[in-house]
Scaffold this motif. Structure first.
Motif, mmCIF file in Angstrom:
data_model
loop_
_atom_site.group_PDB
_atom_site.id
_atom_site.type_symbol
_atom_site.label_atom_id
_atom_site.label_comp_id
_atom_site.label_asym_id
_atom_site.label_seq_id
_atom_site.Cartn_x
_atom_site.Cartn_y
_atom_site.Cartn_z
ATOM 1 N N VAL A 99 6.885 -1.454 -2.024
ATOM 2 C CA VAL A 99 5.802 -1.279 -1.057
ATOM 3 C C VAL A 99 4.745 -2.343 -1.328
ATOM 4 O O VAL A 99 4.392 -2.600 -2.485
ATOM 5 N N TRP A 100 4.261 -2.962 -0.259
ATOM 6 C CA TRP A 100 3.189 -3.951 -0.376
ATOM 7 C C TRP A 100 1.920 -3.346 0.222
ATOM 8 O O TRP A 100 1.860 -3.088 1.429
ATOM 9 N N GLY A 101 0.952 -3.094 -0.631
ATOM 10 C CA GLY A 101 -0.275 -2.476 -0.138
ATOM 11 C C GLY A 101 0.023 -1.080 0.381
ATOM 12 O O GLY A 101 0.550 -0.234 -0.330
ATOM 13 N N GLU A 102 -0.282 -0.858 1.646
ATOM 14 C CA GLU A 102 -0.030 0.430 2.277
ATOM 15 C C GLU A 102 1.154 0.376 3.240
ATOM 16 O O GLU A 102 1.379 1.313 4.002
ATOM 17 N N GLY A 103 1.910 -0.713 3.187
ATOM 18 C CA GLY A 103 3.033 -0.855 4.098
ATOM 19 C C GLY A 103 4.299 -1.265 3.363
ATOM 20 O O GLY A 103 4.274 -1.605 2.177
ATOM 21 N N PRO A 104 5.423 -1.238 4.063
ATOM 22 C CA PRO A 104 6.680 -1.626 3.424
ATOM 23 C C PRO A 104 6.742 -3.127 3.166
ATOM 24 O O PRO A 104 6.198 -3.925 3.932
ATOM 25 N N SER A 105 7.392 -3.503 2.091
ATOM 26 C CA SER A 105 7.650 -4.917 1.826
ATOM 27 C C SER A 105 8.625 -5.433 2.879
ATOM 28 O O SER A 105 9.273 -4.652 3.589
ATOM 29 N N PRO A 106 8.753 -6.746 3.029
ATOM 30 C CA PRO A 106 9.719 -7.271 4.015
ATOM 31 C C PRO A 106 11.129 -6.753 3.792
ATOM 32 O O PRO A 106 11.859 -6.468 4.759
ATOM 33 N N GLY A 107 11.544 -6.589 2.528
ATOM 34 C CA GLY A 107 12.876 -6.069 2.249
ATOM 35 C C GLY A 107 13.027 -4.628 2.694
ATOM 36 O O GLY A 107 14.023 -4.253 3.334
ATOM 37 N N LEU A 108 12.063 -3.795 2.375
ATOM 38 C CA LEU A 108 12.111 -2.396 2.797
ATOM 39 C C LEU A 108 12.057 -2.291 4.316
ATOM 40 O O LEU A 108 12.726 -1.451 4.927
ATOM 41 N N ARG A 109 11.273 -3.159 4.937
ATOM 42 C CA ARG A 109 11.178 -3.150 6.395
ATOM 43 C C ARG A 109 12.540 -3.425 7.040
ATOM 44 O O ARG A 109 12.893 -2.820 8.052
#
Length: 240
Positions: free
Chosen positions: A60-70
């Protein structure tokens, strides 16, 4: 005597080099085998109808998904919209310094992309791939789900499916080919992770077999101690 010492050192030096070459050769064979295993699983994975689509957690990056998780979540959205699954399970616990779990971040992303909140289940305790699966087992049992579609990056599927099989799951897998992650690096890491998993499972099996032999085997009590279900559970290599 003095003349023999260089000869002895040379002998051990030659043996050491040979041993090193053997180790390197065996390591190369093992690495190639696991690399091909990962590639074959990625090629074989395809969407299938299932009771639930399980999205394995990622950063997770910050409060959102990382590019991979996205990328994994976008695949889950497509599978839901195409009717392969009617329910999605998102996984992943609370990372260091984070205020939301990976599962919660994933749920919010899915809801923002049109998935009804009531069609999303959460497993928000895990910190590893194996825990993703292990802690999700209770969710599947509660909802009586039989067939699981595992959703992750293609390089990740061989390990995930190996773990699912060790838990006795009826599982299929569908992979995402990443446009944002460097594939060779992550596949190389997966070789190491698969190796660690296989070694851990073997060590666990040996340790439990030794416990069985030391504390439970009594030929005067039972003809075949492995037929005793209380003892058979000790041989489960994933029960650690």
């Amino acid at each position: 005597m003095e003349k023999r010492r260089p000869q002895i050192r040379n002998m051990f030096s030659r043996k050491g080099r040979r041993a090193l070459l053997v180790v390197m050769l065996l390591g190369g064979i093992w690495f190639s085998y696991q690399w091909q295993r990962i590639a074959q699983m990625a090629e074989q994975a395809a969407p299938r109808h299932a009771d639930v689509g399980m999205v394995l957690g990622a950063a997770v990056w910050g409060e959102g998904p990382s590019p991979g998780l996205r990328e994994r979540l976008e695949q889950a959205v497509r599978l839901y919209q195409d009717g392969y699954v009617s329910t999605l399970l998102v996984t992943g616990g609370l990372g260091e310094g984070k205020t939301k779990t990976e599962a919660e971040v994933s749920r919010d992303y899915l809801v923002a992309h049109g998935i009804p909140a009531e069609r999303i289940l959460l497993e928000n305790q895990s910190t590893s791939t194996y825990e993703n699966l292990l802690y999700s087992q209770q969710v599947f049992d509660d909802y009586r789900m039989q067939h699981v579609l595992i959703i992750s990056h293609d390089y990740h599927l061989a390990r995930a499916m190996t773990m699912a099989e060790s838990l006795g799951w009826n599982a299929s897998a569908v992979g995402v080919h990443s446009d944002v992650l460097f594939g060779p690096y992550h596949r190389g890491r997966e070789v190491l992770a698969l190796t660690y998993w296989e070694v851990s499972r073997l060590v666990s099996l040996v340790a439990r077999s030794m416990v069985l032999a030391a504390n439970f085997v009594d030929i005067h009590e039972v003809a075949n101690p492995l037929h005793d279900p209380r003892r058979l559970c000790l041989l489960n290599p994933v029960a650690v």
